[in-house]
Motif scaffolding. Structure first.
Motif, short mmCIF file in Angstrom:
data_model
loop_
_atom_site.label_atom_id
_atom_site.label_comp_id
_atom_site.label_asym_id
_atom_site.label_seq_id
_atom_site.Cartn_x
_atom_site.Cartn_y
_atom_site.Cartn_z
N ILE A 137 5.33 5.73 1.73
CA ILE A 137 4.97 7.13 1.51
C ILE A 137 5.57 7.59 0.19
O ILE A 137 6.76 7.46 -0.06
CB ILE A 137 5.48 8.01 2.67
N PRO A 164 2.16 1.45 4.97
CA PRO A 164 2.12 2.04 3.63
C PRO A 164 3.46 2.72 3.29
O PRO A 164 4.12 3.28 4.15
CB PRO A 164 1.02 3.09 3.71
N GLY A 195 -4.51 10.00 0.24
CA GLY A 195 -4.97 8.82 0.96
C GLY A 195 -4.04 7.62 0.81
O GLY A 195 -2.98 7.70 0.21
N VAL A 196 -4.51 6.52 1.40
CA VAL A 196 -3.76 5.26 1.34
C VAL A 196 -4.43 4.37 0.30
O VAL A 196 -5.65 4.19 0.31
CB VAL A 196 -3.75 4.56 2.72
N ASP A 224 0.90 5.59 0.73
CA ASP A 224 0.26 6.77 1.30
C ASP A 224 0.68 7.93 0.41
O ASP A 224 1.84 8.34 0.40
CB ASP A 224 0.73 6.99 2.74
N SER A 225 -0.27 8.42 -0.37
CA SER A 225 0.03 9.44 -1.37
C SER A 225 -0.52 10.79 -0.98
O SER A 225 -1.74 10.96 -0.82
CB SER A 225 -0.56 9.03 -2.72
N GLU A 226 0.37 11.76 -0.84
CA GLU A 226 -0.06 13.13 -0.57
C GLU A 226 -0.73 13.72 -1.80
O GLU A 226 -1.73 14.42 -1.71
CB GLU A 226 1.15 13.97 -0.16
N ARG A 253 0.85 -1.19 0.00
CA ARG A 253 0.00 0.00 0.00
C ARG A 253 0.88 1.24 0.00
O ARG A 253 2.01 1.20 0.47
CB ARG A 253 -0.90 0.01 1.24
#
Length: 96
Positions: A94, A92, A66-67, A60-62, A58
């Motif tokens: 990043i 996750p 979200g994840v 975590d996208s800024e 997974r």
């Protein structure tokens, strides 16, 4: 003799091209499924996807807020992702 020497050189050159190929780390395709718009977005997450990995990869996208689960394939239309990738941890990754 005029034919043999060039033929041997040609065969040797072809053999060396196969023998000198070294396998480098190939970057696999990685996608996340976005819902608005409904697209399969290409990302660079770095999932390990080893046979011994048992956690779902997974990110975590800024940028996308979200994840998201990371997938290996996108359909030709780019609207549906499939084949979840694996990673060594549940945490996750990043990404920007």
């Amino acid at each position: 003799m005029k034919f043999v020497l060039p033929a041997v050189a040609f065969i040797f050159a072809i053999a060396m091209s196969f023998a000198s190929v070294h396998r480098s780390e190939v970057q696999q395709d990685e996608f996340i499924q976005l819902t608005s718009p409904n697209v399969c977005q290409d990302v660079q997450a770095g999932c390990t996807n080893n046979p011994t990995d048992n956690a779902t990869c997974r990110v975590d996208s800024e940028e996308f807020g979200g994840v998201y689960t990371v997938f290996e394939q996108s359909n030709p239309a780019g609207t549906m992702c499939s084949l979840e990738l694996k990673h060594v941890t549940e945490e996750p990754i990043i990404i920007d």
